[in-house]
Design a protein around this motif. Structure first.
Motif, PDB file in Angstrom:
ATOM      1  N   ARG A 153       0.823  -1.207   0.000  1.00  0.00           N
ATOM      2  CA  ARG A 153       0.000   0.000   0.000  1.00  0.00           C
ATOM      3  C   ARG A 153       0.857   1.256   0.000  1.00  0.00           C
ATOM      4  O   ARG A 153       1.982   1.259   0.498  1.00  0.00           O
ATOM      5  N   LYS A 154       0.273   2.321  -0.546  1.00  0.00           N
ATOM      6  CA  LYS A 154       0.947   3.618  -0.499  1.00  0.00           C
ATOM      7  C   LYS A 154       0.758   4.284   0.859  1.00  0.00           C
ATOM      8  O   LYS A 154       1.458   5.239   1.191  1.00  0.00           O
ATOM      9  N   ASP A 155      -0.226   3.800   1.610  1.00  0.00           N
ATOM     10  CA  ASP A 155      -0.399   4.240   2.987  1.00  0.00           C
ATOM     11  C   ASP A 155      -0.946   3.056   3.782  1.00  0.00           C
ATOM     12  O   ASP A 155      -1.407   2.070   3.215  1.00  0.00           O
ATOM     13  N   SER A 156      -0.870   3.132   5.090  1.00  0.00           N
ATOM     14  CA  SER A 156      -1.295   2.014   5.921  1.00  0.00           C
ATOM     15  C   SER A 156      -2.819   1.947   6.010  1.00  0.00           C
ATOM     16  O   SER A 156      -3.511   2.952   5.839  1.00  0.00           O
ATOM     17  N   ARG A 157      -3.346   0.743   6.284  1.00  0.00           N
ATOM     18  CA  ARG A 157      -4.778   0.537   6.442  1.00  0.00           C
ATOM     19  C   ARG A 157      -5.024  -0.035   7.841  1.00  0.00           C
ATOM     20  O   ARG A 157      -4.485  -1.082   8.193  1.00  0.00           O
ATOM     21  N   VAL A 158      -5.865   0.654   8.614  1.00  0.00           N
ATOM     22  CA  VAL A 158      -6.123   0.192   9.984  1.00  0.00           C
ATOM     23  C   VAL A 158      -6.819  -1.158   9.988  1.00  0.00           C
ATOM     24  O   VAL A 158      -6.743  -1.914  10.965  1.00  0.00           O
ATOM     25  N   THR A 159      -7.490  -1.492   8.891  1.00  0.00           N
ATOM     26  CA  THR A 159      -8.210  -2.765   8.821  1.00  0.00           C
ATOM     27  C   THR A 159      -7.275  -3.949   8.623  1.00  0.00           C
ATOM     28  O   THR A 159      -7.722  -5.098   8.671  1.00  0.00           O
ATOM     29  N   GLU A 160      -5.988  -3.692   8.374  1.00  0.00           N
ATOM     30  CA  GLU A 160      -5.040  -4.779   8.129  1.00  0.00           C
ATOM     31  C   GLU A 160      -4.102  -5.010   9.306  1.00  0.00           C
ATOM     32  O   GLU A 160      -3.140  -5.759   9.197  1.00  0.00           O
ATOM     33  N   GLY A 161      -4.373  -4.339  10.438  1.00  0.00           N
ATOM     34  CA  GLY A 161      -3.556  -4.550  11.630  1.00  0.00           C
ATOM     35  C   GLY A 161      -2.228  -3.818  11.553  1.00  0.00           C
ATOM     36  O   GLY A 161      -2.065  -2.840  10.831  1.00  0.00           O
ATOM     37  N   SER A 162      -1.245  -4.312  12.342  1.00  0.00           N
ATOM     38  CA  SER A 162       0.067  -3.670  12.367  1.00  0.00           C
ATOM     39  C   SER A 162       0.753  -3.816  11.017  1.00  0.00           C
ATOM     40  O   SER A 162       0.505  -4.768  10.276  1.00  0.00           O
ATOM     41  N   PHE A 163       1.639  -2.884  10.718  1.00  0.00           N
ATOM     42  CA  PHE A 163       2.247  -2.862   9.401  1.00  0.00           C
ATOM     43  C   PHE A 163       3.688  -2.383   9.485  1.00  0.00           C
ATOM     44  O   PHE A 163       4.134  -1.827  10.496  1.00  0.00           O
ATOM     45  N   VAL A 164       4.412  -2.631   8.403  1.00  0.00           N
ATOM     46  CA  VAL A 164       5.772  -2.127   8.244  1.00  0.00           C
ATOM     47  C   VAL A 164       5.734  -1.056   7.173  1.00  0.00           C
ATOM     48  O   VAL A 164       5.163  -1.253   6.096  1.00  0.00           O
ATOM     49  N   SER A 165       6.323   0.102   7.446  1.00  0.00           N
ATOM     50  CA  SER A 165       6.312   1.209   6.501  1.00  0.00           C
ATOM     51  C   SER A 165       7.730   1.711   6.274  1.00  0.00           C
ATOM     52  O   SER A 165       8.526   1.776   7.216  1.00  0.00           O
ATOM     53  N   ILE A 166       8.058   2.051   5.030  1.00  0.00           N
ATOM     54  CA  ILE A 166       9.369   2.604   4.713  1.00  0.00           C
ATOM     55  C   ILE A 166       9.204   3.813   3.796  1.00  0.00           C
ATOM     56  O   ILE A 166       8.172   3.972   3.129  1.00  0.00           O
ATOM     57  N   ASN A 167      10.203   4.649   3.748  1.00  0.00           N
ATOM     58  CA  ASN A 167      10.279   5.741   2.786  1.00  0.00           C
ATOM     59  C   ASN A 167      11.264   5.342   1.686  1.00  0.00           C
ATOM     60  O   ASN A 167      12.251   4.659   1.944  1.00  0.00           O
ATOM     61  N   TYR A 168      10.966   5.766   0.471  1.00  0.00           N
ATOM     62  CA  TYR A 168      11.874   5.487  -0.636  1.00  0.00           C
ATOM     63  C   TYR A 168      11.888   6.682  -1.576  1.00  0.00           C
ATOM     64  O   TYR A 168      11.014   7.550  -1.521  1.00  0.00           O
ATOM     65  N   VAL A 169      12.880   6.723  -2.456  1.00  0.00           N
ATOM     66  CA  VAL A 169      13.023   7.830  -3.394  1.00  0.00           C
ATOM     67  C   VAL A 169      12.509   7.401  -4.763  1.00  0.00           C
ATOM     68  O   VAL A 169      12.952   6.391  -5.316  1.00  0.00           O
ATOM     69  N   SER A 170      11.557   8.161  -5.294  1.00  0.00           N
ATOM     70  CA  SER A 170      11.064   7.904  -6.641  1.00  0.00           C
ATOM     71  C   SER A 170      12.207   8.072  -7.638  1.00  0.00           C
ATOM     72  O   SER A 170      12.871   9.108  -7.655  1.00  0.00           O
ATOM     73  N   GLY A 171      12.425   7.055  -8.454  1.00  0.00           N
ATOM     74  CA  GLY A 171      13.566   7.075  -9.364  1.00  0.00           C
ATOM     75  C   GLY A 171      13.489   8.151 -10.416  1.00  0.00           C
ATOM     76  O   GLY A 171      14.494   8.733 -10.807  1.00  0.00           O
ATOM     77  N   SER A 172      12.280   8.463 -10.919  1.00  0.00           N
ATOM     78  CA  SER A 172      12.149   9.410 -12.018  1.00  0.00           C
ATOM     79  C   SER A 172      12.013  10.847 -11.542  1.00  0.00           C
ATOM     80  O   SER A 172      12.627  11.750 -12.103  1.00  0.00           O
ATOM     81  N   GLN A 173      11.225  11.069 -10.490  1.00  0.00           N
ATOM     82  CA  GLN A 173      10.962  12.432 -10.029  1.00  0.00           C
ATOM     83  C   GLN A 173      11.749  12.799  -8.780  1.00  0.00           C
ATOM     84  O   GLN A 173      11.706  13.950  -8.348  1.00  0.00           O
TER      85      GLN A 173
END
Length: 274
Positions: A162-182
């Motif tokens: 996902r592009k953002d977390s969903r509370v309906t899916e429980g705990s999650f792992v999130s990271i930041n990354y750099v868009s290659g083109s922009q």
């Protein structure tokens, strides 16, 4: 008393079973019970069906001996039969009317067509069909239909980042990354229960320019101790030549789009035509 089935009836039923259950190891005893036949008859049925599939280039049956063995249906036996299809799609992609502002191509009509996207998926998974992949991973974009069909061919779950977390899916792992083109900072998230630790995964997307999204997905997989077997995309741009990932394949290479001149230069990747 169980009904006795004629051989042609068993062959039709077997073909339906295997096409509904690709890449799944099935013990021969299951067919013996299904048709109430001896092991020798079941083996003969498998041999005949194997010859038919090979003759019409409709995939192949792989036999694994031993107590834990069985038969597995692989939907794609060679790329040769897919070349006319890939060439046809390539010609459709060259249509100048597909050019949209920003130098992109409109591909939704192809990606959302079940007959087309199913064949695209079969071509994409061909190099990975015997890699014992545990899941197909994609990001929530229009590449989802391609990834779903890839998961169907491999007979494994589809995992959507996902592009953002969903509370309906429980705990999650999130990271930041750099868009290659922009070169923008973006984030992606995946529920902890969506993927088993140590899973072998195939990354799939519809389009890749510099590879920033796939690079981010690779980094996210590291948080799950997952092993990325490879990545497959429908279209990759020729430029920039230096991508942020190396282990990928594409069906098409987009060389150039000129909005003013209504020109689309796109080619089939060399590995398909070899």
């Amino acid at each position: 008393m169980m009904e006795k089935y004629k051989r042609y009836e068993r062959l039709v039923a077997l073909l339906k079973f295997f096409t509904d259950n690709p890449n799944k190891l099935v013990n021969l005893e299951q067919f013996m019970d299904m048709f109430n036949i001896a092991k020798s008859s079941a083996s003969e049925d498998i041999d005949i069906l194997e010859e038919i599939l090979e003759k019409f280039d409709m995939g192949k049956l792989m036999t694994f001996p031993g107590a834990g063995g069985g038969v597995k249906y692989i939907p794609v036996s060679s790329l040769k039969s897919y070349v006319p299809f890939v060439k046809e799609v390539c010609e459709r992609l060259k249509d100048p009317s597909r050019i949209i502002p920003g130098g992109f191509l409109y591909t939704a009509d192809l990606i959302y067509s079940p007959p087309i996207v199913s064949k695209i998926a079969e071509v994409l998974v061909y190099p990975f069909i015997e890699k014992e992949i545990d899941a197909v991973v994609t990001v929530e974009t229009k590449g989802i239909p391609i990834a779903l069909m890839c998961a169907r061919v491999l007979n494994v779950p589809l995992v959507i980042v996902r592009k953002d977390s969903r509370v309906t899916e429980g705990s999650f792992v999130s990271i930041n990354y750099v868009s290659g083109s922009q070169r923008h900072i973006r984030s992606m998230s995946l529920a902890r229960r969506a993927l088993d630790k140590g899973a072998k995964v195939l990354l799939v997307d519809d389009f890749m320019k510099a590879g920033g999204t796939l690079k981010g997905m690779t980094e996210l997989m590291e948080e799950f101790d997952a092993h990325v077997v490879g990545a497959g995309v429908m279209i990759a741009t020729e430029e920039p030549r230096e991508k942020l990932i190396d282990n990928y394949i594409s069906i098409f290479v987009l060389k150039n789009v000129e909005e003013e001149k209504n020109i689309v230069e796109i080619e089939i990747s060399d590995w398909i035509l070899k």
